[in-house]
Design an enzyme around this catalytic site. Sequence first.
Site, short mmCIF file in Angstrom:
data_model
loop_
_atom_site.label_atom_id
_atom_site.label_comp_id
_atom_site.label_asym_id
_atom_site.label_seq_id
_atom_site.Cartn_x
_atom_site.Cartn_y
_atom_site.Cartn_z
CB THR A 1 80.44 49.93 -10.29
OG1 THR A 1 81.47 49.57 -9.38
CG2 THR A 1 79.25 50.46 -9.51
CB VAL B 1 76.04 53.79 -21.05
CG1 VAL B 1 77.29 53.12 -21.60
CG2 VAL B 1 75.22 52.80 -20.26
CG ASN B 2 79.64 58.67 -19.63
OD1 ASN B 2 80.86 58.82 -19.54
ND2 ASN B 2 78.88 58.46 -18.56
CB SER C 1 82.22 53.15 -9.45
OG SER C 1 83.51 52.64 -9.62
CB THR C 2 78.52 55.87 -5.90
OG1 THR C 2 78.55 54.57 -5.29
CG2 THR C 2 77.13 56.45 -5.77
NE ARG D 1 87.13 58.48 -10.75
CZ ARG D 1 85.96 58.74 -10.17
NH1 ARG D 1 85.65 58.15 -9.04
NH2 ARG D 1 85.10 59.57 -10.72
CB SER E 1 87.82 46.53 -15.14
OG SER E 1 89.16 46.47 -14.74
CD GLU F 1 82.91 46.73 -4.69
OE1 GLU F 1 83.23 47.21 -5.78
OE2 GLU F 1 83.64 46.79 -3.68
NE ARG G 1 88.52 51.57 -18.29
CZ ARG G 1 88.34 52.61 -17.48
NH1 ARG G 1 88.26 52.40 -16.18
NH2 ARG G 1 88.23 53.83 -17.96
#
Lengths: 366, 356
Positions: free
Chosen positions: B77, B288-289, B280-281, B190, B74, B94, B178
Amino acid sequence: MRLSVRRGTVLLFCVFGFYTAARVLYHMLACPGGLTRARRLSVRIRDGNRTQYHYSQYSPVVFVGGVPRSGTTLMRVMLDAHPLIRCGEETRVIPRLLAQRHSWRRPGEERQGLEDEGVTQEMLDAATAAYLLQIIARHGEPAQVLCNKDPFTLKSATYLSHLFPSAKFILMLRDGRASVHSMISRRVTIAGFDLSSYRDCLSKWSSAIESMLFQCTMVGSGRCLTVRYENLVLQPRSTMQQVLRFLDVPWHEGVLHHELAIGKPGGVSLSRTERSTDQVIKPVNLEALTRWVGHIPLDVLEDLENIAPMLSRLGYDPSANPPDYGQPDPEVVNNTQRVLKGDFKPPAHLKKISEDEKSKVLKRKD
Amino acid sequence: MRKQTHSVLLACVVISSITIFYLSLSAMECPNSRSRGVWGPNQHLSRNLSYPMPVSVEYNEDSPLIFVGGVPRSGTTLMRAMLDAHPEVRCGEETRVIPRLLAMQATWSRSARERLRLDEAGVTDEVLDSAIRAFLLEIIVGHGEPAPRLCNKDPFALKSLTYLSKLFPRAKFVLMLRDGRATVHSMISRKVTITGFDLTSYRDCLVKWNRAVEVMYDQCMAVSERTCLPVLYEELVLHPEQVMQKLLQFLEIPWDLSVLHHEQLIGKVGGVSLSKVERSTDQVVNPVNTEALSKWVGKIPDDVVKDMADIAPMLKRLGYDPLANPPDYGKPDSLPLNNTKLLQGAKTNTDVFHPS
């Protein structure tokens, strides 16, 4: 020719040594606190008399344990009766945290994941020690020597000895037949023990005590003392003298009369929900020594050596029912007579928890 | 004689160099960016601040910690990476152990019988609280660089939001929200394993998402406004400046432009530390996109789409139209718009297609 080769190798090693030494120095400087960790673990408590107690992970702590129903509660209440020592009730949470901690240590994917997140084993140790110290220090009155009794913690004796460098351990040993009879006849639920089967319980007892004894041996005799329940109840004076000497604590006659210190400040605090409470309100006695005789099923008795190999390894004769545990001190004989007469009734504050109190706790919200 | 002394010398040198080598190996596990303990005057701030730093900070129950969480996938990260970019804040990766400890604690307190037993043992709520607090502080403080505002991101830790707020009365909480459809599509496509979520079923995942987000959202709403701020992922990626300004105000931290350019501070000391194993790395290394906004459209099975309002009532409650595929999340600001264009441009130039 020869000389120069030898000189050359010596030179090489010197260069190598200097290089690594320089590297170590660099890392020492680059990592503040890397080698000398300033541990912030400390707990400060003020007691009724406004005396300040300051505990850290270097404080002297005693861990009492063993397979349940081996006299662990008796040992801890006798220690509690000493003015300098406080054990208190079983915390119940400490073994669970230790189990969680061990699950975060397992090699493989799980551990890999943790290391990558920047949570090292060292941090987990510090966090675990912090948690344990808080529980041990705060769940009872402060005292010079803190003590904790959660039977199965002795399975983690080596780990605890690493977390608490000044810690000492007392492992209670008892004839497995007596322990098992106690848990079955009193219906004391213990995870992993099938109370409907003497065979299963004896086998589990043997594995458990084997593992704890191994841990105790690894910790070393200087820090881990094994005490036989039978010796404790037959010759309490000499046994307790040995225990207090091991703990480096001066003798106090009160440890032989723990029943007088129940509910008193600086004395023995008991839990109304613990299974041994009704027994330890009485003075040290011989009631429970040989109760198991005649209760073990014949087929189990015949197979005893295979089912519970630790029995003979600990020095209990598997074919004797019962073995000769030793001669009782006159003090204990006296106590036992008084107990059989019915002299010891539970004090008012230890009577069963009322329904009122129960519902009060149930209604509590977080 | 000479030969003997020579060989003894050789042996000594060998032994000592081996020992030094071994020591240096163990000392090597301490990288530069990792130091723990009290923030003291000897610590150098790698980046200059415009105001004076407190000389020494002790971490305890009064610490104004920041907890970031939400259902995984959501934007948690992204949020913590942007916060990490701020010179005053450090979240880090984390910890994974914190949610487990909190879950263990929650299990005991649910059983009335267990609470009674613990009470009898002197292990009262107060005692347990100080123990858990001590554990959490050791982990949060220890696993990264020191900073004036320490932060922790473990998505499901916010399932214990109320309890954490009790442990740390000055803590603030950032709940990432989200569109559940996007969240679920992300975890399924994923293959992000999350306990309790059946990645073979969109329906099951949406139900679980609904339950989880409800638990966290209810607690967020129950505490004061100054304690918990819900942040919509869509708003964050479409209007990052606005959202971050509101967020920093909420956290009582001065504005710093670096929060909008976290991608420039990755791996830098005082910046954003990323984990090699976190899922999410590969996304947060980018600025930001809006790439991941509507990837879920067309991917959800028809029967689930039809029952959406019943399966996930939280969608409507959070302001997402369950029947719109997709809803109109809004128009992006120039910054994320440009970032997204650059990203898409880069993608068409590469041979390998990176999935969402």
